[in-house]
Scaffold this motif. Structure first.
Motif, PDB file in Angstrom:
ATOM      1  N   ALA A 304      12.639  42.498  -7.160  1.00  6.37           N
ATOM      2  CA  ALA A 304      12.240  41.205  -7.472  1.00  6.37           C
ATOM      3  C   ALA A 304      13.173  40.896  -8.664  1.00  6.37           C
ATOM      4  CB  ALA A 304      11.208  41.538  -8.419  1.00  6.37           C
ATOM      5  N   VAL A 305      13.180  39.499  -8.264  1.00  5.47           N
ATOM      6  CA  VAL A 305      14.002  38.883  -9.266  1.00  5.47           C
ATOM      7  C   VAL A 305      13.394  37.787 -10.262  1.00  5.47           C
ATOM      8  CG1 VAL A 305      15.953  38.292  -7.794  1.00  5.47           C
ATOM      9  CG2 VAL A 305      14.797  37.063  -7.407  1.00  5.47           C
ATOM     10  N   GLY A 306      11.978  36.820  -9.837  1.00 10.45           N
ATOM     11  CA  GLY A 306      11.547  35.950 -10.030  1.00 10.45           C
ATOM     12  C   GLY A 306      10.301  36.320 -11.342  1.00 10.45           C
ATOM     13  N   SER A 307       9.919  35.344 -11.840  1.00  3.43           N
ATOM     14  CA  SER A 307       8.283  35.653 -13.154  1.00  3.43           C
ATOM     15  C   SER A 307       8.974  36.557 -14.035  1.00  3.43           C
ATOM     16  CB  SER A 307       7.463  35.158 -12.081  1.00  3.43           C
ATOM     17  OG  SER A 307       8.050  34.278 -11.014  1.00  3.43           O
ATOM     18  N   GLU A 308       9.714  37.663 -14.337  1.00  2.00           N
ATOM     19  CA  GLU A 308      10.222  38.591 -15.271  1.00  2.00           C
ATOM     20  C   GLU A 308       9.608  39.839 -14.258  1.00  2.00           C
ATOM     21  OE1 GLU A 308       9.126  37.151 -18.746  1.00  2.00           O
ATOM     22  OE2 GLU A 308      10.954  36.128 -19.456  1.00  2.00           O
ATOM     23  N   VAL A 309       8.926  39.484 -12.925  1.00  2.94           N
ATOM     24  CA  VAL A 309       8.527  41.330 -12.649  1.00  2.94           C
ATOM     25  C   VAL A 309       9.579  41.633 -12.309  1.00  2.94           C
ATOM     26  CG1 VAL A 309       7.348  41.932 -10.742  1.00  2.94           C
ATOM     27  CG2 VAL A 309       6.530  39.112 -10.920  1.00  2.94           C
ATOM     28  N   ALA A 310       9.125  43.317 -13.202  1.00  2.00           N
ATOM     29  CA  ALA A 310       9.950  44.350 -12.930  1.00  2.00           C
ATOM     30  C   ALA A 310       9.734  44.446 -11.122  1.00  2.00           C
ATOM     31  CB  ALA A 310       9.011  45.492 -13.499  1.00  2.00           C
ATOM     32  N   SER A 311      11.255  45.195 -11.320  1.00  2.00           N
ATOM     33  CA  SER A 311      11.005  45.893  -9.672  1.00  2.00           C
ATOM     34  C   SER A 311       9.941  47.153  -9.558  1.00  2.00           C
ATOM     35  CB  SER A 311      12.679  46.117  -9.299  1.00  2.00           C
ATOM     36  OG  SER A 311      12.903  44.394  -9.171  1.00  2.00           O
ATOM     37  N   ASN A 312      10.344  47.299  -8.210  1.00  2.00           N
ATOM     38  CA  ASN A 312       9.845  48.458  -7.601  1.00  2.00           C
ATOM     39  C   ASN A 312      10.246  50.094  -8.889  1.00  2.00           C
ATOM     40  OD1 ASN A 312       9.107  51.363  -5.953  1.00  2.00           O
ATOM     41  ND2 ASN A 312       8.389  50.143  -5.332  1.00  2.00           N
ATOM     42  N   GLU A 313       9.451  51.280  -9.680  1.00  2.00           N
ATOM     43  CA  GLU A 313       9.718  52.101 -10.145  1.00  2.00           C
ATOM     44  C   GLU A 313      11.152  53.086 -10.495  1.00  2.00           C
ATOM     45  OE1 GLU A 313       6.279  54.624  -9.975  1.00  2.00           O
ATOM     46  OE2 GLU A 313       6.951  53.578 -11.607  1.00  2.00           O
ATOM     47  N   LYS A 314      11.166  53.152  -8.136  1.00  2.00           N
ATOM     48  CA  LYS A 314      12.237  54.436  -7.936  1.00  2.00           C
ATOM     49  C   LYS A 314      12.978  53.433  -8.048  1.00  2.00           C
ATOM     50  CE  LYS A 314       8.291  56.481  -4.986  1.00  2.00           C
ATOM     51  NZ  LYS A 314       7.569  56.425  -3.513  1.00  2.00           N
ATOM     52  N   LEU A 315      13.758  52.605  -8.090  1.00  2.76           N
ATOM     53  CA  LEU A 315      14.914  52.083  -7.701  1.00  2.76           C
ATOM     54  C   LEU A 315      16.172  51.993  -8.984  1.00  2.76           C
ATOM     55  CD1 LEU A 315      14.081  48.111  -5.845  1.00  2.76           C
ATOM     56  CD2 LEU A 315      14.535  50.696  -5.040  1.00  2.76           C
ATOM     57  N   VAL A 316      17.314  51.880  -9.147  1.00  9.68           N
ATOM     58  CA  VAL A 316      17.981  51.895 -10.141  1.00  9.68           C
ATOM     59  C   VAL A 316      17.687  50.210 -10.772  1.00  9.68           C
ATOM     60  CG1 VAL A 316      20.109  52.147 -10.914  1.00  9.68           C
ATOM     61  CG2 VAL A 316      19.563  53.396  -9.488  1.00  9.68           C
ATOM     62  N   PRO A 317      16.750  50.090 -12.368  1.00  7.89           N
ATOM     63  CA  PRO A 317      17.019  48.377 -12.734  1.00  7.89           C
ATOM     64  C   PRO A 317      17.922  48.032 -12.299  1.00  7.89           C
ATOM     65  CG  PRO A 317      16.398  50.364 -14.226  1.00  7.89           C
ATOM     66  CD  PRO A 317      17.038  51.500 -12.701  1.00  7.89           C
ATOM     67  N   LEU A 318      18.181  47.080 -11.793  1.00  6.59           N
ATOM     68  CA  LEU A 318      19.136  45.617 -12.036  1.00  6.59           C
ATOM     69  C   LEU A 318      20.656  45.876 -12.304  1.00  6.59           C
ATOM     70  CD1 LEU A 318      17.574  42.924 -10.201  1.00  6.59           C
ATOM     71  CD2 LEU A 318      19.592  44.149  -9.027  1.00  6.59           C
ATOM     72  N   GLU A 319      19.696  45.725 -14.315  1.00  8.83           N
ATOM     73  CA  GLU A 319      20.579  45.641 -15.245  1.00  8.83           C
ATOM     74  C   GLU A 319      21.457  46.891 -15.988  1.00  8.83           C
ATOM     75  OE1 GLU A 319      16.528  46.991 -17.296  1.00  8.83           O
ATOM     76  OE2 GLU A 319      17.247  45.295 -15.802  1.00  8.83           O
ATOM     77  N   GLU A 320      20.866  47.960 -14.562  1.00  6.53           N
ATOM     78  CA  GLU A 320      21.490  49.276 -14.815  1.00  6.53           C
ATOM     79  C   GLU A 320      22.897  49.491 -13.805  1.00  6.53           C
ATOM     80  OE1 GLU A 320      19.422  52.770 -15.186  1.00  6.53           O
ATOM     81  OE2 GLU A 320      18.481  52.585 -16.682  1.00  6.53           O
TER      82      GLU A 320
END
Length: 346
Positions: A304-320
């Motif tokens: 997810a890239v918009g509206s401050e919605v977090a991505s699926n919790e199984k994914l490595v966070p984008l910021e990492e």
């Protein structure tokens, strides 16, 4: 008398049927407010069909706006839009990767995006020109067989894969838009000479497969040691049976390496759209909370890239992921095709 009796009987049956239809109509769900005149749009879609359909269904349920979807690949759809020009029936274009969006933008075929929509997506997931916007993202990843490659043997950089020690050890799907986006990022980050050199080394070292999922499946089956693909193929397979990924691990290059490239999936409104207001509303929905929540909770496993919605919790966070900074507007698909053809990869 017999004829008169039959006529009366027939009229009674018709009246009863009419009453039945009236009763059924009374019990039918009421249409969404304004649905009758909400309008309709045509979306040329190069995103995953299932994800696009989830967006479309949710959007229509909320707005009453009907959506016709025409599916194809990134390059197929972008070339069709350019060929159709101002006569294109498309109102919105969605892609998996950025180069196809840049191609349509360079042809001058996008309208300006409403500011309210742009404001929903951080600048790093939009082109600097703001002629279209990011709607999702995917990370480059090196999937490998840990029985054949230990952690200390993993490449430090994607560029290492062109070195002689990686000959015969890795795979990719060079004909797909996914891989072209990775090469486009390499070209933007490292320049033509370095990209040409890397592609020559790739030609010597890699094994070609058709499709990222096929390449990952080959790693899982022990046919090849590793493959350069996008992250969500692993997570999607794991969410099902895992039969094509249970023997696979994922290596993220990080450190702003070209192999840490995050590809932005794009959405844009065509300047030729005859339903511009509805098209803008659709793009605002996709990048808004409801649209991005579909990425978080659905089965696409894209970021997810918009509206401050977090991505699926199984994914490595984008910021990492420590991805390099790449302006999506500068990804040159034509030059990539030229270089890959010269290298004998297409």
């Amino acid at each position: 008398m017999t004829i008169r009796k039959n006529v009366l009987t027939g009229l009674a049956v018709i009246a009863t049927a009419a009453l039945g239809l009236t009763a059924c109509s009374a019990n039918a769900p009421a249409p969404a407010p304004g649905a009758a005149d909400a309008g309709e749009i045509t979306v040329y879609n190069a995103q995953h069909e299932s994800l696009a359909q989830e967006w479309v269904d949710a959007f229509t349920a909320e707005t009453g706006i009907k959506v016709t979807v025409r599916n194809g690949s990134d390059t197929e759809m972008s070339n069709q839009i350019i060929q159709e020009g101002q006569a294109s029936p498309a109102d919105v274009f969605l892609t998996e990767n950025s180069p196809a969006m840049a191609q349509v933008e360079n042809a001058g075929l996008f309208a300006d995006i409403d500011q309210a929509t742009l404001d929903q997506v951080p600048a790093e997931f939009r082109p600097s020109t703001n002629k279209w916007t990011g709607i999702a993202a995917r990370s480059t990843v090196f999937v490998y067989d840990p029985k054949k490659i230990s952690a200390d043997q993993l490449p430090k950089s994607m560029l290492d894969l062109a070195k002689p020690e990686w000959k015969g050890k890795w795979a990719a799907s060079p004909t797909g838009a996914d891989f072209h986006a990775i090469v486009a990022a390499l070209l933007e980050l490292e320049g033509e000479a370095a990209t040409t050199e890397w592609l020559a080394g790739m030609k010597e070292n890699f094994t070609a497969y058709k499709g990222n999922s096929t390449a990952m499946k080959a790693v899982n089956a022990g046919e090849v040691d590793a493959a350069l693909i996008y992250h969500y193929y692993f997570f999607g397979d794991q969410a099902k049976t895992g039969e094509n990924s249970n023997n696979v691990s994922s290596h993220y290059f990080k450190n702003q390496d070209p192999g840490a490239f995050v590809s932005v999936s794009g959405g844009g409104v065509l300047a030729s759209s005859k339903n511009a207001a509805q098209a803008q509303e659709f793009l605002k929905f996709v990048t808004g909370k409801a649209g991005q929540e579909i990425l978080k909770t659905g089965t696409s496993f894209e970021y997810a890239v918009g509206s401050e919605v977090a991505s699926n919790e199984k994914l490595v966070p984008l910021e990492e992921l420590q991805a390099p900074t790449v302006d999506p507007a500068k990804l040159n698909s034509a030059k990539v095709a030229e270089l890959m053809n010269k290298a004998g990869l297409l």
